[in-house]
Design an enzyme around this catalytic site. Structure first.
Site, PDB file in Angstrom:
ATOM      1  N   ARG A  15       0.802  -1.223   0.000  1.00 23.39           N
ATOM      2  CA  ARG A  15       0.000   0.000   0.000  1.00 23.39           C
ATOM      3  C   ARG A  15       0.841   1.281   0.000  1.00 23.39           C
ATOM      4  O   ARG A  15       0.315   2.375  -0.197  1.00 23.39           O
ATOM      5  CB  ARG A  15      -0.954  -0.006   1.211  1.00 23.39           C
ATOM      6  N   GLY A  78       4.224 -15.437   5.222  1.00 22.86           N
ATOM      7  CA  GLY A  78       3.426 -15.102   6.400  1.00 22.86           C
ATOM      8  C   GLY A  78       4.289 -14.815   7.614  1.00 22.86           C
ATOM      9  O   GLY A  78       5.488 -15.126   7.646  1.00 22.86           O
ATOM     10  N   ASP A 102       7.167  -1.856  11.261  1.00 19.93           N
ATOM     11  CA  ASP A 102       6.454  -0.670  10.760  1.00 19.93           C
ATOM     12  C   ASP A 102       5.671   0.057  11.861  1.00 19.93           C
ATOM     13  O   ASP A 102       4.656   0.671  11.596  1.00 19.93           O
ATOM     14  CB  ASP A 102       5.517  -1.072   9.613  1.00 19.93           C
ATOM     15  N   TYR A 386      38.498  27.533  -8.571  1.00 25.86           N
ATOM     16  CA  TYR A 386      38.374  26.445  -9.550  1.00 25.86           C
ATOM     17  C   TYR A 386      38.850  26.934 -10.908  1.00 25.86           C
ATOM     18  O   TYR A 386      38.345  27.938 -11.436  1.00 25.86           O
ATOM     19  CB  TYR A 386      36.901  26.024  -9.617  1.00 25.86           C
TER      20      TYR A 386
HETATM   21  C1  UD1 Z   1      -0.459  -8.771  11.494  1.00 26.60           C
HETATM   22  C2  UD1 Z   1      -1.192  -9.758  12.393  1.00 26.60           C
HETATM   23  C3  UD1 Z   1      -2.480  -9.087  12.883  1.00 26.60           C
HETATM   24  C4  UD1 Z   1      -2.138  -7.820  13.632  1.00 26.60           C
HETATM   25  C5  UD1 Z   1      -1.301  -6.891  12.756  1.00 26.60           C
HETATM   26  C6  UD1 Z   1      -0.800  -5.754  13.603  1.00 26.60           C
HETATM   27  C7  UD1 Z   1      -0.674 -11.960  11.513  1.00 26.60           C
HETATM   28  C8  UD1 Z   1      -1.171 -13.119  10.742  1.00 26.60           C
HETATM   29  N1  UD1 Z   1      -1.504 -10.951  11.641  1.00 26.60           N
HETATM   30  O1  UD1 Z   1      -1.296  -8.526  10.393  1.00 26.60           O
HETATM   31  O2  UD1 Z   1      -3.174  -9.990  13.748  1.00 26.60           O
HETATM   32  O3  UD1 Z   1      -3.351  -7.167  14.023  1.00 26.60           O
HETATM   33  O4  UD1 Z   1      -0.156  -7.591  12.239  1.00 26.60           O
HETATM   34  O5  UD1 Z   1      -0.173  -4.786  12.812  1.00 26.60           O
HETATM   35  O6  UD1 Z   1       0.432 -11.995  11.995  1.00 26.60           O
HETATM   36  N2  UD1 Z   1       6.177  -9.955   7.402  1.00 26.60           N
HETATM   37  C9  UD1 Z   1       7.309 -10.663   7.065  1.00 26.60           C
HETATM   38  N3  UD1 Z   1       7.172 -11.770   6.297  1.00 26.60           N
HETATM   39  C10 UD1 Z   1       5.967 -12.227   5.871  1.00 26.60           C
HETATM   40  C11 UD1 Z   1       4.827 -11.475   6.224  1.00 26.60           C
HETATM   41  C12 UD1 Z   1       4.965 -10.348   7.002  1.00 26.60           C
HETATM   42  O7  UD1 Z   1       8.426 -10.306   7.439  1.00 26.60           O
HETATM   43  O8  UD1 Z   1       5.950 -13.245   5.194  1.00 26.60           O
HETATM   44  C13 UD1 Z   1       6.343  -8.753   8.230  1.00 26.60           C
HETATM   45  C14 UD1 Z   1       5.899  -7.502   7.508  1.00 26.60           C
HETATM   46  O9  UD1 Z   1       6.994  -6.902   6.825  1.00 26.60           O
HETATM   47  C15 UD1 Z   1       5.396  -6.632   8.656  1.00 26.60           C
HETATM   48  C16 UD1 Z   1       4.938  -7.629   9.700  1.00 26.60           C
HETATM   49  O10 UD1 Z   1       5.521  -8.861   9.360  1.00 26.60           O
HETATM   50  O11 UD1 Z   1       6.416  -5.829   9.198  1.00 26.60           O
HETATM   51  C17 UD1 Z   1       3.421  -7.773   9.741  1.00 26.60           C
HETATM   52  O12 UD1 Z   1       2.976  -8.254   8.490  1.00 26.60           O
HETATM   53  P1  UD1 Z   1       1.656  -7.753   7.800  1.00 26.60           P
HETATM   54  O13 UD1 Z   1       1.493  -8.461   6.514  1.00 26.60           O
HETATM   55  O14 UD1 Z   1       1.637  -6.276   7.776  1.00 26.60           O
HETATM   56  O15 UD1 Z   1       0.571  -8.314   8.829  1.00 26.60           O
HETATM   57  P2  UD1 Z   1      -0.842  -7.750   9.052  1.00 26.60           P
HETATM   58  O16 UD1 Z   1      -1.730  -8.210   7.972  1.00 26.60           O
HETATM   59  O17 UD1 Z   1      -0.800  -6.308   9.317  1.00 26.60           O
HETATM   60 CA    CA Z   2       0.721  -4.434   9.050  1.00 27.03          CA
END
Ligand code: UD1
Ligand code: CA
Length: 454
Positions: A15, A78, A102, A386
């Site tokens: 996003r 994930g 983040d 210069y």
């Molecule tokens: C996640 C949580 C959600 C919570 C939210 C809070 C899960 C399944 N869900 O959702 O319950 O309310 O954070 O902000 O955990 N990342 C990786 N590798 C991956 C996926 C993600 O390093 O494969 C990192 C992302 O860069 C990010 C963080 O994990 O910094 C969270 O990932 P994101 O995809 O933003 O999770 P949310 O959908 O926000």
């Molecule tokens: Ca997030």
């Protein structure tokens, strides 16, 4: 108890609509992930692992010298899969703090409270939650009849009833390392996003009969994640306000603070007054009793005590005590001013040292120069440093007086206490105690203007 923090930062951040990974975008002059690392370090955790993946070469650049370990998640499958990548870096007997990269508003005090709560409760896992009026997008925290933790359901997997819950998962957790890495191997991507959800670990631990706790954060502002550029701007505003408030508490006057932007690493001494529309960035250090601004932009510079800088640009410069700068001065990288130097309007200084008490009051360019003490440089003087191929040095010894509109063609040296005549182009060295004049004699011829009205 030993602690390791694992920061998940492998995601793209779709996003943001950016070519850069989300966590390297800056708020208040610092990458988002660096805010998180700083909060973790301030909470007393030294072992920090950052999981990188998308755009990892950009994230690596953020951590060149802070002792942070990086591990790579090749494919972003994930949050559970992301944490798994850090297994080798984490002692199974330690407590692991997991958080996202983040969340720049998170405070060290909140992390400390979470670690304490986890320890005191002797839990296998503790999740930090908060209540939001607009919980959309977050995982919701489901509780059982007794009010204990039951499980977390993601927005995309939630029923309408579950979506109406406003207690959300912050994405910040404490785990006993041995347990979490054991359970991570049992995760299955059986959900709407086809991902390995870290959140499922909590439910599995609970079903195994382990203690899983919930701690609700008092200030929900802190756990706000940055997912798009609007949230980035909101985070920036909050960080700026916090920095300004801290400076004011520490004895700095900020006039109209909403118009003043000061990066998080900047330090300012007491009784310094910062005037409106001023931007102070990078690793800038400002002493006590200064007057900075209005309309001034300073970055990566060191400024002594009682310095006045008005409506000017200062970049990678060193300014000693009691200097007066501006209005409309431009101090460029390598400008070094000793004490009580005056740099006035429309003066540009680059890669030059200016000795104590010297004055460059108006309309000058001084580049690659070594200027002694008590030197006066007349209006409009420039160093011609210069020759089209190389830069050359100009040396003005102590007590030199440069007449207005002098061109100093470098390399050139003007000896102690010497004077140049106004309008001279000085191409050869001038010995001490001399006057150097280089200009044609003035001719006067009889002349009558055709019209007298001008
Ligand atoms: C996640 C949580 C959600 C919570 C939210 C809070 C899960 C399944 N869900 O959702 O319950 O309310 O954070 O902000 O955990 N990342 C990786 N590798 C991956 C996926 C993600 O390093 O494969 C990192 C992302 O860069 C990010 C963080 O994990 O910094 C969270 O990932 P994101 O995809 O933003 O999770 P949310 O959908 O926000
Ligand atoms: Ca997030």
């Amino acid at each position: 108890m030993s602690y390791t923090a694992v920061i998940l930062a492998a995601g793209k951040g779709v996003r943001m609509k950016s070519n850069l990974p989300k966590v390297v975008h800056k708020a208040a002059g610092k990458p988002l992930v660096a805010h998180v690392v700083d909060a973790v370090q301030a909470a007393g955790i030294k072992d920090i692992v950052v999981v990188v993946g998308h755009g990892r070469e950009h994230v690596e650049k953020v951590f060149t010298d802070d002792g942070v370990q990086l591990v790579v998640q090749e494919e972003q499958l994930g949050t559970g899969h992301a944490l798994q990548q850090a297994q080798e870096q984490v002692d199974p007997a330690s407590t692991v703090l997991v958080l996202a990269g983040d969340i720049p508003l998170l405070r060290p005090s909140t992390l400390k409270a979470l670690l304490d709560y986890h320890q005191q409760g002797q839990a296998e896992a503790t999740v930090l939650t908060t209540h939001l009026e607009q919980p959309t997008g977050y995982g919701r925290v489901l509780r059982d009849e007794q009010g204990y933790f039951a499980r977390i359901v993601e927005e995309k997997d939630a029923s309408p009833e579950e979506k109406s819950i406003n207690e959300i998962n912050s994405g910040i957790y404490c785990f006993q390392a041995g347990s979490v890495f054991r359970v991570l191997q049992q995760l299955r991507p059986a959900n709407a996003q086809g991902e390995y959800y870290l959140t499922d670990v909590l439910e599995i631990l609970k079903s195994e009969g382990h203690r899983v706790q919930v701690m609700a954060a008092a200030d929900s502002e802190e756990i706000h994640g940055v997912n798009d550029r609007i949230q980035l701007a909101q985070a920036e505003k909050i960080l700026r306000r916090r920095k300004n408030d801290q400076l004011m508490r520490d004895g700095v006057t900020l006039v109209e603070p909403d118009s003043i932007m000061i990066d998080s690493q900047v330090t300012i001494g007491r009784d310094t007054v910062v005037m409106p529309f001023t931007l102070i960035q990078g690793k800038t250090i400002i002493g006590e009793g200064c007057e900075i601004g209005p309309w001034t932009n300073i970055n990566d510079s060191t400024i002594g005590d009682r310095v006045v800088i008005e409506s000017s640009r200062v970049k990678e410069a060193q300014i000693s005590d009691d200097c007066v700068i501006g209005p409309y001065a431009y101090l460029r990288p390598g400008a070094q001013l000793e004490t009580q130097v005056k740099v006035g309007d429309f003066v540009e200084i680059k890669q030059s040292t200016i000795g104590s008490g010297s004055k460059i009051p108006h309309l000058s360019y001084v580049g690659d120069a070594l200027v002694g003490r008590q030197v006066n440089i007349g209006a409009g003087t420039i160093t011609c440093n210069y020759d089209g191929q190389h830069k050359h040095q100009t040396i003005l010894e102590d007590h030199v007086f440069i007449g207005s509109n002098t061109n100093l063609v470098a390399p050139v040296r003007i000896g102690e206490s010497s004077v140049t005549g106004a309008g001279s182009t000085i191409t050869r060295d001038v010995p001490a105690q001399s006057l150097a004049v280089e200009r044609a004699d003035q001719r006067v011829v009889p002349w009558k203007k055709k019209k007298q009205d001008h």
